[in-house]
Every structure is written in C-alpha cells, then in structure tokens.
Write a protein that holds these residues in place. Structure first.
Motif, PDB file in Angstrom:
ATOM      1  N   TYR A  17       0.831  -1.198   0.000  1.00 27.51           N
ATOM      2  CA  TYR A  17       0.000   0.000   0.000  1.00 27.51           C
ATOM      3  C   TYR A  17       0.873   1.259   0.000  1.00 27.51           C
ATOM      4  CZ  TYR A  17      -3.754   3.235   1.301  1.00 27.51           C
ATOM      5  OH  TYR A  17      -4.653   4.266   1.331  1.00 27.51           O
TER       6      TYR A  17
ATOM      7  N   THR B 143      -2.689   7.430  -3.400  1.00 26.27           N
ATOM      8  CA  THR B 143      -3.320   6.115  -3.377  1.00 26.27           C
ATOM      9  C   THR B 143      -4.523   6.031  -4.324  1.00 26.27           C
ATOM     10  OG1 THR B 143      -4.578   6.848  -1.436  1.00 26.27           O
ATOM     11  CG2 THR B 143      -2.581   5.584  -1.033  1.00 26.27           C
TER      12      THR B 143
ATOM     13  N   SER C 183      -5.165   0.267  -4.751  1.00 28.89           N
ATOM     14  CA  SER C 183      -4.872   1.060  -3.564  1.00 28.89           C
ATOM     15  C   SER C 183      -6.041   1.978  -3.214  1.00 28.89           C
ATOM     16  CB  SER C 183      -3.590   1.875  -3.762  1.00 28.89           C
ATOM     17  OG  SER C 183      -3.677   2.700  -4.909  1.00 28.89           O
TER      18      SER C 183
END
Length: 472
Positions: free
Chosen positions: A286, A291, A297
């Motif tokens: 991650y 993200t 993600s």
C-alpha cells in the motif's frame, strides 16, 4: 546473531496445550525475516535516491503502470512496510523466554529475567546508535556529505546535514542530535534512527504487559494481547501498538500445539498460509501517497474509511496489517519457515541492526561519491545561478548515465555488507561489554544472582536466545 536453539521442554499448562517439542525450529524464521526486512529498508532508501517513480502506485493519475509499481513488485520501495516487520518481530521475539518461564510456572525467574533483559536491550539500542551518530557527525564536519547535499539523489539530499559553522557549534549540534534522537525521533546526521525511540516504546509495551500478566494463565494473556491490540487500533496507534501486541500474541501462540501445520493436517490448512502470505505482501504494498491513482490502492483506501479511526495513517495501518498477516503465515507454515531459515537470510539477520544503522552514513558519503564523483571531477561542483527576478538557486549534480549504476551499485552493496559484517565482529562486542558494564553499575552483584538462579543447562541453552533478543 543466529536464533536460539533451545531444546528444553516446557511443562504443559492446565489451560493451554503444550508447545511443540522443538520450539526453536518454529521460531528461527524470525531471524531470517528480520534480515530480509533490513535489506529491504536499504533498498527503499536506494529507490528514494534513484528510482522515485517506484514510490507511486502509477505513473500518473490516468497514465500507464510501470512494472515495479504493481503490488508485491513495488515492495523494495515500501520502507514503512518493512519497518512494520521490525515491530512485529520485536513483539514476537522479546517475550519468548519470559513466556516460556511463565508457562512452566517459574514466575520468579521470569520476572528477574524480564527486568534484566529489558535493561540490557536499552543499552544495546543506545550505545551503537550514539556511536554511529558520532561517526556520521564527524564525517559531516569534514565535508564528506557535501556532495550529497548538491546531488540529484532525493533521499541523499534531504537527509544530509550541513557542516556546522565552527567546532564549538559542531559539538553543540552533536549533543543536541544525541538527545533529539530519543526525545523527538529526529537525528540530522542519521535519519533512519527516527525509528529507535519507537522501538524503545515497543520494548516498554512488552515489559509492562508481561510484568502485569506473568502470573496469569496463557489464555488470559492472549486475551490481554487482543484487548491491547484493539485499544491500539482504536487510537490509530498503527506503528507500534498493533504490531507489537500482535507479535506478542504470536509468541504466546507459538507455544501451543496449534502453532504449526503438519503433514497430517487437513490439506486446506497446509495450503492456507501461502495465499495468506500473498495477501500480506499485497497489503504491505500500500503506497504512502497518491493512493487514488491505482484501483487496488484506492479500494484499500475506501475500505480504510470504514475500518480505521479518523486519525489513522493508512500508509502505516495497511502495511502493518500486511506485516502481521505475513508473519503469521511464516509462523504456521513449515514450508514458508524453511525459506526464512536459509543460511543467507540467517546471516543477514545477524547483521540487521548494524546494517540498519550504518547504511545511511555510508550511502551519503561513499555511495554519493561513487555515483556523482566522476561528474564533479569532470564538471566541478555547481555554482549558484541568479534568476531574472534577482533570486538565486543552486543547481544539483545530475545523475550519470545508467551504466554507472549497473557498475556502482553492486560494488557499493558488497562494500556495505563487508563493512557491516566487520562492524558486527569487531565493534558490536565492545557495545556488549559496555552494556554489561552498565548493568553491573546498575545492579551490582544482582546480575550474578540472575545467572545463579537458572540451572546450568538452562543458562547454556538460553545464551543464543539472549543474543537474538538483545538485537531488538
């Protein structure tokens, strides 16, 4: 140092099944995993120097994916995930000996060992870190880091300190850095030491928890670990608390008959650790930023909104959960443990602490000159340039051609391992002596009494375990 090879049996608790007969065979994997984690931390800093694109989950919000931006393949860039491994292993390794004594009913010796060993780990954290800080500080004052300050390598540039104005100021800066390392998690001369006060905090968690539950039944201790894990989760303590308390749960679990699948286990149980390990590696992948650029993600980020408290750092939480799942998979699978028991990883496990401390100063000095030195020799250091608006800026020394990295990086990493191995053999024993002298000053003759209360065969067998634990 190699993991403990203890073979003595532990009496069966009336409330929990006994541990496997050869407990060392089910715990030595932690040594190899710690070595892998240390290497990956070095790799992550190398990525931040020369391949920063790997830190992103995608080339851009709508751009293509690069190969090493995909889950699992991006793990060399995931320094925070491998630091989480350190905390899980701290919670797993540190309490093993004390838990073993508590489960056998030897509570008095367990408390004595817990107090003395916790004190010992403090010295083994502080003395090496202080020595490396002094070395890095001295190199900084001599100008060894000046090239890093002007290089295009991002991590080298932002973690290199400027030399002090004079030696009086330099000594003052050194003393402040030695203090700020432990009070503020900030060391201008060796940035990776930010983790040391958190490791100390984790050791305190282990000490207090065992101190208050040593007379409890194993089932109650496991319940206590679960409650403390939940408490850490609820306050967003995803760097130290959740990882350490999960490691402690894993340590207690390792003494039960359920702690490892066997050839007679159900096929699904024998297979389950492998997809669990893959899941752990995916969660460890991650990213810490952008993200929302990648669907995988972004999905985890949205799941985190419903799972974690508002103040949680997802860049610590998801890799921490991944590290916990991966550690659990290794702990229960003989096949996965065999991977971590390879000689190379066990050797790296013995070097993990000095490797973590020394790689930063060597990268900012030796590696910087190996990569950028030829460019400076040819072109000289950059000089300030004035903009049209009258402001000034200092250009950086550019990266050399890719072939330079192909040649330089293997040479540097070989040199790094050689220096770390030499440090481990020649310098670490000095810190062990300093820690022992510190113990004698603090405890007087009580240290000898600690040794005398253990049976001779038990003292001999515990020596390897002590060495394993004092690294954390």
């Amino acid at each position: 140092m190699l993991a403990t090879k203890e073979t003595e049996s532990t009496a069966e608790s009336p409330t929990m099944p006994a541990r496997p007969a050869n407990h060392s065979s089910t715990t030595s994997w932690a040594h190899g995993l710690r070595g892998l984690a240390a290497v990956m931390v070095v790799a992550s800093h190398t990525v931040l120097c020369f391949c920063r694109y790997m830190v992103l989950p995608r080339s851009s919000e709508n751009g293509p994916y690069y190969f090493f931006q995909l889950p699992i393949l991006r793990l060399p860039a995931q320094g925070q995930a491998w630091v989480a491994i350190f905390f899980v292993l701290l919670g797993f390794v540190n309490p093993l000996k004390t838990i073993q004594q508590c489960r056998s009913g030897d509570v008095s010796n367990a408390l004595t060992y817990l107090a003395a060993n916790s004190f010992k780990r403090l010295g083994r954290l502080i003395f090496p870190a202080a020595a490396v800080t002094v070395i890095a500080w001295f190199g900084c004052q001599l100008g060894f880091l000046n090239l890093s300050l002007h290089s295009e390598a991002y991590w080298l540039r932002i973690t290199s300190a400027n030399p002090s104005e004079n030696w009086v100021q330099a000594i003052d800066d050194l003393l402040k850095s030695l203090v700020s390392t432990w009070f503020y998690a900030d060391n201008p001369y060796d940035q990776p030491q930010w983790a040391l006060p958190y490791l100390f905090k984790g050791s305190i968690f282990v000490f207090i928890t065992l101190l208050t539950t040593c007379k409890a039944t194993p089932r109650f201790r496991m319940l206590a670990y679960a409650v403390l894990y939940t408490w850490s989760w609820s306050i967003g303590e995803c760097l130290v608390g959740t990882n350490v308390f999960f490691g402690m749960f894993l340590a207690e679990f390792s003494f039960t008959e359920y702690s490892s699948v066997t050839a007679t286990s159900h096929p699904l149980l024998r297979f389950a650790p492998y997809p669990l390990a893959v899941l752990g590696l995916v969660l460890m992948s991650y990213p810490n930023e952008y993200t929302h650029w990648a669907p995988w993600s972004n999905l985890l980020m949205n799941m985190g909104h419903n799972m974690f408290p508002d103040n949680t750092d997802y860049g610590r939480a998801w890799p921490g959960i991944g590290a916990q799942i991966l550690s659990f998979a290794f702990s229960v699978s003989p096949g996965l443990r065999q991977i971590m028991n390879q000689k190379a990883l066990q050797w790296l496990g013995g070097l993990s602490h000095p490797l973590y401390l020394l790689h930063g100063p060597l990268m900012r000095s030796v590696l910087s000159w190996m990569v950028f030195g030829p460019v400076v020799v040819k072109q000289g250091l950059p000089t300030p340039i004035q903009n049209q608006d009258g402001s000034w800026y200092l250009p950086v020394v550019p990266f050399p051609k890719p072939v330079v990295f192909v040649v330089v990086l293997p040479i540097f990493f070989s040199l790094l391992l050689y220096v770390v191995n030499l440090w481990n053999k020649k310098v670490e024993p000095m810190f062990a002596d300093a820690t022992q002298a510190f113990e004698k000053m603090a405890f007087g003759e009580q240290e000898e009494k600690l040794k005398s209360v253990l049976p001779t065969h038990q003292r001999q067998r515990s020596q390897g375990g002590d060495k394993l634990q004092e690294k954390y």
